[in-house]
Design an enzyme around this catalytic site. Sequence first.
Site, PDB file in Angstrom:
ATOM      1  N   VAL B  99       5.779   1.958  -1.770  1.00 15.35           N
ATOM      2  CA  VAL B  99       5.748   3.316  -2.291  1.00 15.35           C
ATOM      3  C   VAL B  99       4.357   3.862  -2.010  1.00 15.35           C
ATOM      4  O   VAL B  99       3.369   3.146  -2.157  1.00 15.35           O
ATOM      5  CB  VAL B  99       6.037   3.349  -3.799  1.00 15.35           C
ATOM      6  CG1 VAL B  99       5.969   4.774  -4.342  1.00 15.35           C
ATOM      7  CG2 VAL B  99       7.399   2.724  -4.100  1.00 15.35           C
ATOM      8  N   CYS B 100       4.288   5.123  -1.592  1.00 15.98           N
ATOM      9  CA  CYS B 100       3.000   5.807  -1.452  1.00 15.98           C
ATOM     10  C   CYS B 100       2.136   5.025  -0.453  1.00 15.98           C
ATOM     11  O   CYS B 100       2.642   4.531   0.567  1.00 15.98           O
ATOM     12  CB  CYS B 100       2.385   5.938  -2.854  1.00 15.98           C
ATOM     13  SG  CYS B 100       1.024   7.099  -3.038  1.00 15.98           S
ATOM     14  N   THR B 101       0.863   4.871  -0.730  1.00 13.44           N
ATOM     15  CA  THR B 101      -0.029   4.186   0.212  1.00 13.44           C
ATOM     16  C   THR B 101       0.182   2.676   0.254  1.00 13.44           C
ATOM     17  O   THR B 101      -0.538   1.988   0.983  1.00 13.44           O
ATOM     18  CB  THR B 101      -1.498   4.480  -0.124  1.00 13.44           C
ATOM     19  OG1 THR B 101      -1.730   4.138  -1.487  1.00 13.44           O
ATOM     20  CG2 THR B 101      -1.831   5.944   0.092  1.00 13.44           C
TER      21      THR B 101
END
Lengths: 210, 210
Positions: B99-101
């Site tokens: 998720v995300c970075t």
Amino acid sequence: MQIAIALYERFTVLDAIGPYQMLYSLPGAETVFVAEKAGPVRDDGNSLALVAEKSFDEVRRPDIVVVPGGPDQSDQMENEALLGWLRAVDPTTTWTTSVCTGSLALAAAGLLKGRRATSHWLALTELDRLGARSTGERVVFDGKYVTAAGVSAGIDMGLTLGGRIAGDEYAQSAQLMAEYDPQPPYDAGSPEKAPAHIVARFREHSPLGR
Amino acid sequence: MQIAIALYERFTVLDAIGPYQMLYSLPGAETVFVAEKAGPVRDDGNSLALVAEKSFDEVRRPDIVVVPGGPDQSDQMENEALLGWLRAVDPTTTWTTSVCTGSLALAAAGLLKGRRATSHWLALTELDRLGARSTGERVVFDGKYVTAAGVSAGIDMGLTLGGRIAGDEYAQSAQLMAEYDPQPPYDAGSPEKAPAHIVARFREHSPLGR
């Protein structure tokens, strides 16, 4: 500004984390996770423990209170430590809030009598029984009392409250950084939208569905 | 089926909790929060600690791996303990996700070379630099690699993956119980939708915005 998020055994973790993530960068705010005793508190999946940094006794003047829900209503409604703390701190809060069945705790503490409020869709009848006036809305403001519907509604509540406290630009920034541009792969997020047999099964088997 | 959610200091908590809440009731699944060392791991707001029940050394054959992101990309990309663990467990996973970075960690571990993937909108350039082929999508599947956009996109990823693993009815039930019927009070959840000056400010000041 102190934000106190109340934890208790078998809480639903997204109820607590949704508002936290939307409010934690409020200018001048500090967040404290609080429980009857400081230390790890387990969630309703029993796979996760979130640390309460302080005990209820140590947090006496929070500005904002957030009460998450959990699937077993007795965990909230019959939790005298939680209810006692809510009654003690509510007179000096700026905002007293809940997500999901957290509103059953606020109501059981006597804080929602006659007030418009919401809860998880399976808990609305119980909320009324406790003296609140339930609505079908996702986020409900009644004076300083702010209640959100089930679990994920805490994100919408957090953004709405963040906007009221710190302005639209704060809330828009929080939304952008969280990339909160929802694209659910199904359209089953409410009892009106989900397949009827799934709704019926939950109504039959959930402790809240009575 | 073991779901391992990797934690490291300064992770973004909603990145981890979104997928957890959508996947934790998968039939036969157990979830374990895992980190370099077992014990509390603090989030990017420094107000919250989530307990890693096991160390990387103790979790060697997870079926599903979830890597959350965090605002400082070096926390993921230069985290040799995390990268080493990802390289070690990936060959036997069924799904390797982020998720995300968190996708920057997968990419830095060499797992996304030439693959379609996504990340937080501020990190897409960096993701490409690490050899992935970034897309603007919210959830991207490329074989067993599943990546989600920023923070809240993990909820959509979790539901999508839950549906793939256990069927539509599982995912619809999870969505209904989480009352995931989003009603954001603002429409600022992507750089295309948010006010331009807010987007520009983040691009200028974020470590990911270079």
